[in-house]
Design a protein around this motif. Structure first.
Motif, PDB file in Angstrom:
ATOM      1  N   PRO A  12      -8.880   8.085  11.679  1.00  0.00           N
ATOM      2  CA  PRO A  12      -8.368   7.565  10.411  1.00  0.00           C
ATOM      3  C   PRO A  12      -7.132   6.709  10.649  1.00  0.00           C
ATOM      4  CG  PRO A  12      -8.635   9.952  10.305  1.00  0.00           C
ATOM      5  CD  PRO A  12      -8.874   9.552  11.723  1.00  0.00           C
ATOM      6  N   GLY A  18      -5.635  -0.291  10.573  1.00  0.00           N
ATOM      7  CA  GLY A  18      -4.276   0.146  10.239  1.00  0.00           C
ATOM      8  C   GLY A  18      -4.292   1.058   9.020  1.00  0.00           C
ATOM      9  N   PHE A  19      -3.231   1.830   8.876  1.00  0.00           N
ATOM     10  CA  PHE A  19      -3.156   2.813   7.797  1.00  0.00           C
ATOM     11  C   PHE A  19      -2.960   2.162   6.432  1.00  0.00           C
ATOM     12  CE2 PHE A  19      -1.926   5.591  11.318  1.00  0.00           C
ATOM     13  CZ  PHE A  19      -2.671   6.720  11.022  1.00  0.00           C
ATOM     14  N   CYS A  20      -3.648   2.686   5.424  1.00  0.00           N
ATOM     15  CA  CYS A  20      -3.287   2.361   4.043  1.00  0.00           C
ATOM     16  C   CYS A  20      -1.921   3.008   3.819  1.00  0.00           C
ATOM     17  CB  CYS A  20      -4.291   2.970   3.069  1.00  0.00           C
ATOM     18  SG  CYS A  20      -5.972   2.346   3.303  1.00  0.00           S
ATOM     19  N   TYR A  22      -0.850   4.880   1.610  1.00  0.00           N
ATOM     20  CA  TYR A  22      -0.885   6.228   1.039  1.00  0.00           C
ATOM     21  C   TYR A  22      -1.742   7.184   1.855  1.00  0.00           C
ATOM     22  CZ  TYR A  22      -5.173   4.034  -0.460  1.00  0.00           C
ATOM     23  OH  TYR A  22      -6.365   3.353  -0.448  1.00  0.00           O
ATOM     24  N   CYS A  23      -2.166   6.768   3.059  1.00  0.00           N
ATOM     25  CA  CYS A  23      -3.127   7.589   3.816  1.00  0.00           C
ATOM     26  C   CYS A  23      -2.512   8.934   4.218  1.00  0.00           C
ATOM     27  CB  CYS A  23      -3.578   6.843   5.069  1.00  0.00           C
ATOM     28  SG  CYS A  23      -4.792   7.788   6.014  1.00  0.00           S
ATOM     29  N   ASP A  91     -13.224   4.181   9.559  1.00  0.00           N
ATOM     30  CA  ASP A  91     -13.907   3.632   8.393  1.00  0.00           C
ATOM     31  C   ASP A  91     -15.165   2.875   8.837  1.00  0.00           C
ATOM     32  OD1 ASP A  91     -14.726   1.997   6.310  1.00  0.00           O
ATOM     33  OD2 ASP A  91     -12.699   1.849   5.518  1.00  0.00           O
ATOM     34  N   TYR A 116     -18.349   7.353   3.084  1.00  0.00           N
ATOM     35  CA  TYR A 116     -17.065   6.872   2.598  1.00  0.00           C
ATOM     36  C   TYR A 116     -16.742   5.568   3.300  1.00  0.00           C
ATOM     37  CZ  TYR A 116     -12.042   6.141   2.955  1.00  0.00           C
ATOM     38  OH  TYR A 116     -10.815   5.568   2.952  1.00  0.00           O
TER      39      TYR A 116
END
Ligand code: SF4
Length: 408
Positions: A12, A18-20, A22-23, A91, A116
């Protein structure tokens, strides 16, 4: 008929371009073992509660590995496959050979389902037609907002217009369940109403709203709170009201987690069904049920209706499945019966729970209850009300049977 899951691996954030912002996997460090229902009695920590919960997987597997594993899994399946689910820690839209993978799986002529995706990896809207042509039948797709600028800023999606164009095309052709974490002041209010309208116009099946959590008691158990310094979070009731209001105003189904699914009345829809409640076993013994602060009043009501005279005890943690040893350490032991039932999925090692809950010198027996008592919004999105009620009947019957078996 059975389901085949195709696991792409991946991490993830790292395998999500890269991170969202809010991840929940942001800032996760270390590999401390929580303890859980899968651990051996004498050993705290197993693969699930050290690695699985962090989704601490390796990078994406190669297409060759995925194909070999899929073939091997197919060979051991005795029944025909009626559905293939593509999933992974990373993802799927960011999987480097995604188009080839879909073509390969499409050749099996079985409906495909993407468990997802954020869509962040889709740079070319033409991928939507490729997916449809190869049998994609259902997808859970993070929308965050129909406004591409919000996706760019908060999801760090480099091509938000393309990702939304893919979502748009899929909505018109297959079953799309959109999802979004709701950040108050960012993508709620007018932005959320516009997103609901955008999805409804395009034919999405539903939208799942996820309340953002920013503190440990709200469910961040990986030592990484706060995710967003200073970010406001919806109170549970405020969030529930927002979900109910939006669901009333749109014909597309809108539900929320942790509360609730207004079209079904869940979680704990069974509380509105007196005839079903009567069919549950009577509580004949005394035991303390420990649960999260959101579920506690519902459980207390139901167990009292079935004759329980024991108290349900709420820990500070809002979500029962995310209870850890720290939460148990905060319980007032004088309120406990001599037998204590923990949520089946709590992240506590049984021996440690027993020690913490007997720290006042009373030797308590600690037992695990059922894995789940209801369906959360992600689970209930594709279910009928009757299916949710069946699940709740099964869960509560199991809980009451546990009380009657181990209680005093
Ligand atoms: S797409 Fe999901 S898993 Fe990946 S960084 Fe964003 S929130 Fe995290």
């Amino acid at each position: 008929m059975s389901h085949l899951t195709v696991d792409l691996g991946g991490r993830p954030g790292l395998d999500c371009r890269g991170f969202c912002s809010y991840c929940y996997f942001k800032h996760v460090k270390g590999t401390t073992a929580f303890g859980c229902r899968y651990c051996l009695p004498f050993q705290k920590g197993c693969d699930y509660c050290t690695r699985g919960v962090r989704e601490g997987y390796e990078a994406f597997k190669s297409l060759r590995t995925v194909a070999d594993e899929t073939l091997a899994n197919l060979q051991v399946m005795s029944e025909d496959v009626d559905r293939i689910t593509i999933s992974g820690g990373g993802d799927p839209s960011c999987y480097p050979e995604f188009a080839d993978l879909v073509e390969l799986l499409g050749s099996m002529e079985v409906p495909l389902h993407i468990g997802y995706t954020s869509g962040k990896g889709f740079d070319d809207p033409a991928i939507a037609d490729h997916l449809i042509e190869n049998g994609l039948a259902e997808v859970s797709y993070t929308v965050f907002a129909a406004d591409p600028e919000l996706r760019r800023q908060w999801m760090h999606d480099p091509t938000p217009e393309a990702s939304l164009a893919v979502l748009d095309r899929l909505c018109g052709a297959i079953d799309v369940y959109a999802a979004t974490v709701v950040l108050p002041g960012v993508n709620d209010g007018k932005a959320l109403e516009d997103t609901c309208a955008w999805l409804e116009e395009r034919g999405a099946k539903g939208l799942i709203l996820m309340r953002f959590a920013n503190r440990t008691d709200q469910g961040l158990i990986l030592g990484n709170a706060p995710i967003l310094e200073g970010q406001r979070v919806h109170a549970v009731d405020e969030f529930h009201e927002m979900v109910t209001d939006l669901n009333d105003r749109f014909s597309m189904k809108i539900s929320g987690t942790p509360l609730g699914d207004p079209s079904i009345g869940s979680p704990f829809a069974i509380l509105h069904e007196p005839d079903l409640l009567k069919k549950l076993p009577r509580v004949r013994k005394r035991a303390t049920v420990i649960t999260g602060s959101i579920a506690a009043p519902f459980l207390q009501r139901l167990l009292s209706i079935r004759g329980s005279t024991s108290r349900v005890v709420a820990v500070k943690k809002e979500i029962a499945c995310l209870i850890t040893a720290d939460d148990l350490a905060g319980v007032n032991l004088s309120k406990l019966e001599d037998v204590v039932i923990l949520p089946g999925r709590a992240f506590v090692h049984d021996a440690e729970a027993q020690k913490i809950l007997s720290a006042d010198g009373v030797d308590r027996e600690v037992v695990r209850g059922p894995e789940s008592l209801t369906a959360d919004a992600e689970t209930s999105m594709g279910m009928t009300r009757m299916e949710v009620l069946d699940k709740e009947m099964e869960g509560f019957a199991a809980l009451i049977n546990t009380i009657n078996r181990y209680g005093l």
